[in-house]
Design an enzyme around this catalytic site. Structure first.
Site, short mmCIF file in Angstrom:
data_model
loop_
_atom_site.label_atom_id
_atom_site.label_comp_id
_atom_site.label_asym_id
_atom_site.label_seq_id
_atom_site.Cartn_x
_atom_site.Cartn_y
_atom_site.Cartn_z
N GLY A 63 0.84 -1.19 0.00
CA GLY A 63 0.00 0.00 0.00
C GLY A 63 0.87 1.24 0.00
CG ASP A 64 -0.78 4.93 1.27
OD1 ASP A 64 -0.93 3.91 1.98
OD2 ASP A 64 -1.36 6.00 1.51
N GLY A 65 1.84 3.28 2.35
CA GLY A 65 2.84 3.34 3.42
C GLY A 65 4.03 2.45 3.11
CB THR A 116 -4.45 -1.23 0.04
OG1 THR A 116 -5.39 -0.95 1.10
CG2 THR A 116 -4.54 -0.13 -0.97
CB ILE A 117 -9.03 -4.36 1.20
CG1 ILE A 117 -8.85 -3.85 2.63
CG2 ILE A 117 -8.52 -5.78 1.06
CD1 ILE A 117 -9.75 -4.54 3.64
CG ASP A 118 -7.86 0.40 3.44
OD1 ASP A 118 -8.67 -0.51 3.67
OD2 ASP A 118 -7.04 0.82 4.29
CG MET A 162 -11.38 -3.72 7.62
SD MET A 162 -9.98 -4.80 7.25
CE MET A 162 -9.68 -5.49 8.87
NE ARG A 213 -4.40 1.60 7.99
CZ ARG A 213 -3.67 0.51 8.16
NH1 ARG A 213 -3.50 0.03 9.37
NH2 ARG A 213 -3.11 -0.09 7.14
O1 F6P Z 1 -5.05 -1.12 5.32
C1 F6P Z 1 -5.70 -2.33 5.21
C2 F6P Z 1 -6.47 -2.66 6.48
O2 F6P Z 1 -7.18 -3.85 6.24
C3 F6P Z 1 -7.40 -1.55 6.95
O3 F6P Z 1 -8.59 -1.51 6.22
C4 F6P Z 1 -7.55 -1.93 8.41
O4 F6P Z 1 -7.86 -0.80 9.21
C5 F6P Z 1 -6.20 -2.45 8.77
O5 F6P Z 1 -5.58 -2.88 7.57
C6 F6P Z 1 -6.21 -3.58 9.77
O6 F6P Z 1 -4.92 -3.95 10.05
P1 F6P Z 1 -4.51 -5.23 10.91
O7 F6P Z 1 -4.36 -6.38 9.96
O8 F6P Z 1 -3.21 -4.85 11.54
O9 F6P Z 1 -5.60 -5.48 11.90
#
Ligand code: F6P
Length: 360
Positions: free
Chosen positions: A116-118, A140-142, A184, A186
């Site tokens: 993803g971007d990060g 990214t699913i986002d 989800m 974020r």
């Molecule tokens: O960025 C992808 C994501 O699935 C977000 O939608 C969600 O907030 C986060 O990751 C959850 O992360 P983790 O797998 O650390 O719970």
């Protein structure tokens, strides 16, 4: 670089459906078309910290089961920023040079980073410091990576959230309830707005558009007055309370996690005696399972294009999906522009056109 290249590949950040088909495409293109070697680095950049680095040569004959497999065969992590790496004693140290040393040990000519971007921003920083030839693939699913219209994993997540609404509709109608589905996302509401329209939600709440509880309740009452005994609400996890407070909790490791907006809305609606409510939090179900055909397709297109960029010595680029085709942009441009839902865009207009309450 000589004609035969040794290309590394890693997946970084949260997993999603479509990563394995992307890896498969990279391996098929690089090994079978160009005759190169592909080295899969395990657990994202963490694999580079091991001595020897945790990495395996990937062969085309291993790739067949990957088309339909969820997750990532390479493993991943969304923790451990190399520049502020968490140590067991709780301190944060810069381990970027250790990762660069691991990369050198693998003798790679180039690296494909799927993230993803990060993650892509961090990989670029490492690439610049370590002089790596990096090509990025957005996942990214986002679906919030800049420039690209699509990222690997988004379509499967939308399918799952839509199916959840399809199922919830029947139970909501049977019990004359308001059911709230928390999904989800974020920072962005892409999953909520897409699944909300596709799954027939009556109310869609996304972080990009403010809402009021009064208007949420008014929409439910309007439906009741028309004889519609139930309502479906889909809400992105990043939506805040009406007063603007984020809904988070601290997990067992002391990390801050999003979650709770569904419960908050439920309490607000219930306490005003508007309807009986129930909440479903979809969580990581959205990331798992078999990739949709569309995610397999985009993963395939991105994987092939990323390898071709390496063949053309075009580095520091990220592949993108724009105007029905795969393009590429400098990574710096992709990470400079975060992609939120456009409050004046087509999906918002469509939702409003259907009479869905979207806030404001
Ligand atoms: O960025 C992808 C994501 O699935 C977000 O939608 C969600 O907030 C986060 O990751 C959850 O992360 P983790 O797998 O650390 O719970």
């Amino acid at each position: 670089m000589g004609d035969t290249k040794r290309v590394g590949i890693l997946t970084s950040g949260g997993d999603c459906a479509g990563l394995n088909p992307t890896i498969r495409a990279v391996v098929l293109r690089a090994v079978e078309h160009y005759g190169w070697e592909v080295i899969g680095i395990q657990q994202a950049t963490h694999g580079l910290l091991k001595d020897p680095p945790a990495a395996v040569t990937l062969q085309p004959q291993q790739m067949s089961p990957l088309l339909t497999a969820g997750g990532t065969m390479l493993g991943t992590t969304n923790k451990g920023n190399p520049f502020a790496f968490p140590m067991p004693d709780g301190t944060l140290i810069d381990r970027s040079e250790d990762m660069i040393a691991g990369y050198r040990k693998l003798g790679l000519d180039a690296l494909i980073g799927i993230g993803g971007d990060g993650s892509i921003a961090i990989l670029r920083k490492l690439a610049q410091q370590g002089n790596w030839n990096l090509v990025g693939i957005p996942k990214t699913i986002d679906n919030d990576v800049g420039v690209t219209e699509r990222s690997v994993g988004f379509d499967t997540a939308v399918n799952i959230a839509t199916e959840a609404l399809d199922r919830l509709q029947f139970t909501a109608a049977s019990h004359s309830r308001v059911i709230i589905l928390e999904v989800m996302g974020r920072d962005a509401g892409h999953i909520a707005i897409s699944a909300g329209i596709a799954g027939g939600a009556d109310i869609i709440l996304i972080p990009e558009i403010p809402y009021t509880i009064e208007n949420v309740c008014a929409k439910i009452k309007e439906r009741q007055s028309k004889g519609k005994n139930y309502s479906l609400i889909i809400v992105a996890e990043a939506v805040r309370t009406e007063g603007g407070d984020p809904l988070t909790h601290t997990d067992g490791l002391g990390e801050c996690r999003l979650g709770g907006i569904g419960q908050y809305l439920s309490e607000q609606i219930c306490s005003r005696h508007v309807a009986e409510t129930r909440v479903t939090v979809l969580g990581h179900v959205q990331r798992g399972g078999m990739p949709s055909p569309s995610d397999r397709l985009i993963g395939a297109a991105f994987g092939v294009a990323a390898v071709d960029l390496i063949a053309e010595s075009q580095f520091d680029q990220m592949v993108t999906w724009q105007n029905r085709q795969v393009m590429s942009v400098p990574i710096v441009d992709a990470i400079a522009h975060y992609r939120a839902v456009d409050p004046t865009g087509t999906l918002v207009k469509t939702a409003r056109g259907l009479g869905i309450y979207l806030g404001d």
